[in-house]
Scaffold this motif. Structure first.
Motif, PDB file in Angstrom:
ATOM      1  N   SER A  12       0.062  14.772 -48.720  1.00  0.00           N
ATOM      2  CA  SER A  12      -0.207  13.912 -49.684  1.00  0.00           C
ATOM      3  C   SER A  12      -1.570  14.522 -50.295  1.00  0.00           C
ATOM      4  N   LEU A  13      -2.543  15.308 -49.678  1.00  0.00           N
ATOM      5  CA  LEU A  13      -3.638  15.850 -50.286  1.00  0.00           C
ATOM      6  C   LEU A  13      -3.073  16.953 -51.245  1.00  0.00           C
ATOM      7  N   ALA A  14      -2.124  17.869 -50.584  1.00  0.00           N
ATOM      8  CA  ALA A  14      -1.692  18.554 -51.625  1.00  0.00           C
ATOM      9  C   ALA A  14      -1.120  18.206 -52.924  1.00  0.00           C
ATOM     10  N   TRP A  15      -0.467  17.285 -52.800  1.00  0.00           N
ATOM     11  CA  TRP A  15      -0.017  16.613 -54.058  1.00  0.00           C
ATOM     12  C   TRP A  15      -1.016  15.976 -54.809  1.00  0.00           C
ATOM     13  N   CYS A  16      -2.049  15.347 -54.317  1.00  0.00           N
ATOM     14  CA  CYS A  16      -2.978  14.758 -55.131  1.00  0.00           C
ATOM     15  C   CYS A  16      -3.950  16.008 -55.445  1.00  0.00           C
ATOM     16  N   ALA A  17      -3.861  16.971 -55.045  1.00  0.00           N
ATOM     17  CA  ALA A  17      -4.567  18.151 -55.625  1.00  0.00           C
ATOM     18  C   ALA A  17      -3.933  19.038 -56.562  1.00  0.00           C
ATOM     19  N   GLY A  18      -2.797  18.626 -56.785  1.00  0.00           N
ATOM     20  CA  GLY A  18      -1.989  19.202 -57.815  1.00  0.00           C
ATOM     21  C   GLY A  18      -1.042  20.566 -57.605  1.00  0.00           C
ATOM     22  N   ALA A  19      -1.179  20.852 -56.214  1.00  0.00           N
ATOM     23  CA  ALA A  19      -0.160  22.032 -56.066  1.00  0.00           C
ATOM     24  C   ALA A  19       1.410  21.970 -56.460  1.00  0.00           C
ATOM     25  N   GLN A  20       1.695  22.881 -57.017  1.00  0.00           N
ATOM     26  CA  GLN A  20       3.161  22.889 -57.571  1.00  0.00           C
ATOM     27  C   GLN A  20       4.254  23.073 -56.382  1.00  0.00           C
ATOM     28  N   SER A  21       3.896  23.504 -55.297  1.00  0.00           N
ATOM     29  CA  SER A  21       4.825  23.463 -54.408  1.00  0.00           C
ATOM     30  C   SER A  21       4.182  23.938 -53.048  1.00  0.00           C
ATOM     31  N   VAL A  22       4.955  23.367 -52.160  1.00  0.00           N
ATOM     32  CA  VAL A  22       4.375  23.692 -50.507  1.00  0.00           C
ATOM     33  C   VAL A  22       5.446  24.374 -49.474  1.00  0.00           C
ATOM     34  N   THR A  23       5.114  25.296 -48.762  1.00  0.00           N
ATOM     35  CA  THR A  23       6.204  25.635 -47.638  1.00  0.00           C
ATOM     36  C   THR A  23       5.952  24.996 -46.492  1.00  0.00           C
ATOM     37  N   THR A  30       4.550  37.255 -57.188  1.00  0.00           N
ATOM     38  CA  THR A  30       4.063  36.255 -56.477  1.00  0.00           C
ATOM     39  C   THR A  30       2.915  36.830 -55.723  1.00  0.00           C
ATOM     40  N   SER A  31       1.750  36.290 -55.672  1.00  0.00           N
ATOM     41  CA  SER A  31       0.549  37.028 -54.945  1.00  0.00           C
ATOM     42  C   SER A  31       0.228  36.316 -53.781  1.00  0.00           C
ATOM     43  N   GLY A  32      -0.153  36.848 -52.770  1.00  0.00           N
ATOM     44  CA  GLY A  32      -0.624  36.297 -51.451  1.00  0.00           C
ATOM     45  C   GLY A  32      -2.306  36.495 -51.531  1.00  0.00           C
ATOM     46  N   GLU A  33      -2.785  36.826 -52.601  1.00  0.00           N
ATOM     47  CA  GLU A  33      -4.349  36.955 -52.453  1.00  0.00           C
ATOM     48  C   GLU A  33      -4.913  36.144 -53.830  1.00  0.00           C
ATOM     49  N   LYS A  34      -5.988  35.586 -53.828  1.00  0.00           N
ATOM     50  CA  LYS A  34      -6.533  35.038 -54.857  1.00  0.00           C
ATOM     51  C   LYS A  34      -7.373  36.029 -55.705  1.00  0.00           C
ATOM     52  N   ALA A  35      -7.263  35.953 -56.784  1.00  0.00           N
ATOM     53  CA  ALA A  35      -7.773  36.862 -57.993  1.00  0.00           C
ATOM     54  C   ALA A  35      -8.410  36.331 -59.154  1.00  0.00           C
ATOM     55  N   SER A  95      -8.925  24.818 -53.382  1.00  0.00           N
ATOM     56  CA  SER A  95      -9.236  23.595 -53.847  1.00  0.00           C
ATOM     57  C   SER A  95      -8.743  22.986 -54.944  1.00  0.00           C
ATOM     58  N   GLN A  96      -8.906  21.785 -55.485  1.00  0.00           N
ATOM     59  CA  GLN A  96      -8.367  21.017 -56.646  1.00  0.00           C
ATOM     60  C   GLN A  96      -8.717  21.682 -57.760  1.00  0.00           C
ATOM     61  N   GLN A  97      -9.915  22.330 -57.892  1.00  0.00           N
ATOM     62  CA  GLN A  97     -10.598  22.681 -59.069  1.00  0.00           C
ATOM     63  C   GLN A  97      -9.781  24.006 -59.303  1.00  0.00           C
ATOM     64  N   GLN A  98      -9.617  24.898 -58.203  1.00  0.00           N
ATOM     65  CA  GLN A  98      -9.031  26.021 -58.141  1.00  0.00           C
ATOM     66  C   GLN A  98      -7.514  26.107 -58.832  1.00  0.00           C
ATOM     67  N   ILE A  99      -6.985  25.248 -58.191  1.00  0.00           N
ATOM     68  CA  ILE A  99      -5.404  24.980 -58.358  1.00  0.00           C
ATOM     69  C   ILE A  99      -5.565  24.620 -60.103  1.00  0.00           C
ATOM     70  N   SER A 100      -6.093  23.719 -60.694  1.00  0.00           N
ATOM     71  CA  SER A 100      -6.264  23.238 -62.023  1.00  0.00           C
ATOM     72  C   SER A 100      -6.448  24.450 -62.873  1.00  0.00           C
ATOM     73  N   LYS A 101      -7.346  25.201 -62.212  1.00  0.00           N
ATOM     74  CA  LYS A 101      -7.754  26.256 -63.207  1.00  0.00           C
ATOM     75  C   LYS A 101      -6.618  27.644 -63.330  1.00  0.00           C
ATOM     76  N   TYR A 102      -5.979  27.767 -62.273  1.00  0.00           N
ATOM     77  CA  TYR A 102      -5.004  28.588 -62.363  1.00  0.00           C
ATOM     78  C   TYR A 102      -3.766  27.941 -63.163  1.00  0.00           C
ATOM     79  N   GLN A 103      -3.502  26.785 -62.789  1.00  0.00           N
ATOM     80  CA  GLN A 103      -2.418  26.028 -63.654  1.00  0.00           C
ATOM     81  C   GLN A 103      -2.605  26.179 -65.162  1.00  0.00           C
TER      82      GLN A 103
END
Length: 405
Positions: free
Chosen positions: A292-303, A240-245, A266-274
């Motif tokens: 709710s926003l994280a859910w709609c954006a497609g995040a797989q998990s939240v802390t 798991t990485s704590g930085e975007k790349a 963003s929703q687009q970045q989450i979708s791209k990585y997924q």
């Protein structure tokens, strides 16, 4: 803006100068039309086509369930499991004698009574204490006295008693809780300061403890140092990485999950990585609207700090189709415009003094103020005679009736 239309219309029709009228009305209408068009430029991930909403994000307890128990204690992690958390997040430090234990801060001041037990070592780095010394500390009484989330009132007497008796747990104890419950584990690893006996071996010792107490496929390995070596030693760990790349960099590093602050994605970045089988975990999300926003954006998990609250949410708080959104703001604009136009027409009618009917008799008013009518029979005429030296001498040639019913 509809409320402001009343005083603006009132002053508009009472102004004598056209320039002032144009200035006031132009400013008001420019702001009004700008507000009317704002929804065209707004965006929300929860405005989406029907049937495109994915599953809710998995909930990972931030240091356990810190609203229900002292953070980074066994009680906190047990509460997170009871509340429905699918993962547990913590912070690991290694003691002076080589025992990995749970502690977020660099010192022990905030979450233990170190000032009472070791008053001369209050500001010392937490990793400079031995495990035996750490076991002498209370890690729960601060939670009851400071009440960091204002939630202590909701705890039962038994929970308060249990919280008061919490101690600093070791990594091994924490992993046993996760292993029994089958929960995912996410932890950050603090490097010991220079001069610590295990400043170079802390990763090896931590990895050995992990392998001894839990199935490593449950572990989201966040430390970035010596990642290649760790991956080679135990490929079952979820890197798991704590930085975007870039996708290429993440793939080369065997990264399967990103752990990032919610404001950076963003929703687009989450979708791209997924699309490349790289999951996204967002932290720290504790409010239902943000979840709710994280859910709609497609995040797989939240802390989260509030597993017990977010686990009860069955659907996003704001979710609508683009058509519903457009209908909502267009109707709102139309109602607002109708009210504003009605206000301006009313003030125009009142200031122009147009006739209106009162009962069965038609009356006439000019403006909002009453006018006084004067009859010729009620005029007092005073005549001054130049023949008299006294200017006050004169004659009253006509007197009005004293009383005219």
């Amino acid at each position: 803006m509809a409320v402001l239309s009343w005083p603006i219309a009132l002053h508009f029709f009472r102004m004598n100068k056209k320039v002032h009228q144009v200035t006031v009305l132009g400013l008001y209408l420019s702001v009004l039309f700008s507000l009317y068009l704002v929804p065209l430029g707004m965006y929300s991930p929860c405005i989406k086509e029907a049937g495109t909403l994915g599953p809710p994000p998995a909930l990972i307890g931030h240091r356990g369930a810190p609203m229900l128990a002292p953070e980074n204690t066994l009680m906190s992690f047990e509460k997170a499991v009871e509340a429905g958390g699918e993962g547990l997040e913590t912070d690991v430090t290694i003691s002076y004698d080589g025992v990995p234990f749970l502690m977020h801060d660099s010192t022990l001041r905030r979450t233990t009574n170190v000032a009472e037990v070791f008053p001369n070592r209050t500001y010392l780095d937490a990793s400079m204490f031995t495990w035996a010394e750490l076991q002498q500390l209370n890690a729960g009484s601060w939670f009851l006295s400071r009440d960091p989330f204002g939630s202590v009132w909701s705890l039962s007497e038994a929970d308060c008693s249990q919280a008061h008796n919490q101690s600093v747990p070791s990594l091994a104890q924490f992993l046993q809780v996760a292993a029994r419950s089958g929960r995912l584990v996410l932890f950050d690893l603090r490097r010991p300061p220079y001069g610590h006996p295990y400043s170079r071996l802390y990763i090896n010792i931590t990895l050995q403890v992990v392998q001894a107490h839990i199935n490593t496929s449950q572990v989201l390995w966040l430390p970035s140092e010596d990642r290649e070596l760790v991956q080679a030693v135990d490929p079952d760990l979820q890197q798991t990485s704590g930085e975007k790349a870039s996708i290429q960099e993440l793939t080369d590093g065997h990264i399967t999950r990103l752990n990032l602050h919610y404001s950076t994605m963003s929703q687009q970045q989450i979708s791209k990585y997924q699309s490349e089988n790289i999951s996204t975990n967002l932290y720290v999300i504790s409010q239902p609207w943000l979840f709710s926003l994280a859910w709609c954006a497609g995040a797989q998990s939240v802390t989260t700090n509030s597993i017990h609250i977010l686990s009860t949410i069955k659907k996003p708080l704001f979710l609508m189709t683009p058509e519903e959104y457009s209908l909502m703001w267009i109707l709102t604009d139309a109602v607002s415009a109708f009210l504003i136009i009605a206000v301006f027409i009313f003030h125009w009618w009142r200031e122009r003094g147009l006739p209106f009917w009162s009962g069965s008799r038609q009356t006439q008013e000019n403006g909002p103020y009453s006018k006084f009518r004067t009859d010729s029979s009620e005029v007092i005429c005073v005549r001054w005679s130049p023949l008299h030296s006294d200017p006050l001498a004169g004659a009253l040639t006509s007197l009005p009736p004293v009383f005219n019913p």
